[in-house]
Scaffold this active site. Structure first.
Site, PDB file in Angstrom:
ATOM      1  N   GLY A 135     -12.032  -5.168   7.653  1.00  0.00           N
ATOM      2  CA  GLY A 135     -11.328  -5.843   6.587  1.00  0.00           C
ATOM      3  C   GLY A 135     -12.064  -5.659   5.370  1.00  0.00           C
TER       4      GLY A 135
ATOM      5  N   ASN B  26     -11.480  -3.757   2.550  1.00  0.00           N
ATOM      6  CA  ASN B  26     -10.467  -3.871   1.411  1.00  0.00           C
ATOM      7  C   ASN B  26     -10.094  -4.870   1.219  1.00  0.00           C
ATOM      8  OD1 ASN B  26     -10.811  -0.977   0.969  1.00  0.00           O
ATOM      9  ND2 ASN B  26      -8.793  -0.425   1.755  1.00  0.00           N
TER      10      ASN B  26
ATOM     11  N   ARG C 258       6.791  -0.506  20.552  1.00  0.00           N
ATOM     12  CA  ARG C 258       6.645  -0.701  19.049  1.00  0.00           C
ATOM     13  C   ARG C 258       7.684  -1.546  18.483  1.00  0.00           C
ATOM     14  NH1 ARG C 258       3.244   1.941  16.397  1.00  0.00           N
ATOM     15  NH2 ARG C 258       3.342   3.716  17.860  1.00  0.00           N
TER      16      ARG C 258
ATOM     17  N   ASN D 285       0.152   0.453   1.094  1.00  0.00           N
ATOM     18  CA  ASN D 285      -1.141   0.946   1.799  1.00  0.00           C
ATOM     19  C   ASN D 285      -1.941   1.741   1.173  1.00  0.00           C
ATOM     20  OD1 ASN D 285      -2.610   1.269   4.108  1.00  0.00           O
ATOM     21  ND2 ASN D 285      -1.299   3.180   4.914  1.00  0.00           N
TER      22      ASN D 285
ATOM     23  N   HIS E 249      -5.006   4.946   1.317  1.00  0.00           N
ATOM     24  CA  HIS E 249      -5.265   6.096   2.336  1.00  0.00           C
ATOM     25  C   HIS E 249      -6.490   6.949   1.888  1.00  0.00           C
ATOM     26  CE1 HIS E 249      -4.354   9.244   5.326  1.00  0.00           C
ATOM     27  NE2 HIS E 249      -4.586  10.087   4.335  1.00  0.00           N
TER      28      HIS E 249
END
Length: 196
Positions: free
Chosen positions: A12, A14, A64, A106, A108
């Site tokens: 964690g 970020n 999922r 998100n 990347h």
């Protein structure tokens, strides 16, 4: 005030940076909950800031889609304005993406569309490129294929390893993420204009 849910899988870093930014009185967003797909060290950051957490362990579900339905139930309880994937190392089912996009973002560790997927840093080194980067995107049902909200180049050094390169990319990712959330919260970035 923009309300934000953050989903994590690991340490964690970020998340920590975003919590610190949101703790500033003039930051136009606040984190209301942190969730994870496994027991994550990053929960400690949420607890340090008094932020509620929830856990939806992937391995406890038959597939999922079932996991995604439970994750969606938890998110709906908090009804955030924005969902941030912050090191969540699992693809979200299409149902979850469809429910939140484009309010689902998100980070990347590559200059997308270059080097998508789980090994962006390793792939950049293997390709022998002189620079890679960091990106913040709107999540869609592909793998790192959503609209790009912000990105920045990072040079690759001749002696870089996957670890050293990733460590230089991480601060750029954090800065871009904080800036994107700030812009969304301030009304300077309208996610509704991004379709997935």
């Amino acid at each position: 005030m923009l309300t934000v849910a953050v989903l994590i899988s690991g340490t964690g870093s970020n998340l920590r940076a975003l919590l610190e930014a949101a703790d500033e009185p003039d930051f136009p967003a606040r984190i209301v909950v942190v969730g994870a797909d496994r027991e994550a060290d990053g929960f400690a950051h949420a607890e340090a800031f008094g932020i509620p957490t929830f856990l939806v362990p992937f391995e406890q579900f038959e597939n999922r889609a079932a996991w995604g339905e439970e994750l969606q139930r938890h998110l709906e309880v908090w009804s955030p304005d924005l969902v941030v994937l912050s090191g969540l190392m699992r693809l979200l089912p299409a149902g979850v993406v469809d429910a939140w996009a484009p309010r689902l973002i998100n980070t990347h560790p590559a200059y997308l569309p270059e080097f998508p997927g789980a090994h962006g840093v390793r792939d950049a080194l293997a390709a022998g490129v002189s620079e890679t980067g960091a990106s913040v995107i709107v999540v869609d049902t592909g793998v790192d294929t959503g609209p790009i909200l912000a990105q920045e180049r990072v040079a690759v050094r001749g002696d870089d390893t996957e670890h050293t390169l990733h460590e230089r990319i991480k601060p750029v990712e954090r800065r871009l993420l904080i800036d994107v959330v700030r812009r969304i919260g301030a009304g300077d970035l309208d996610l509704a204009s991004f379709t997935t």
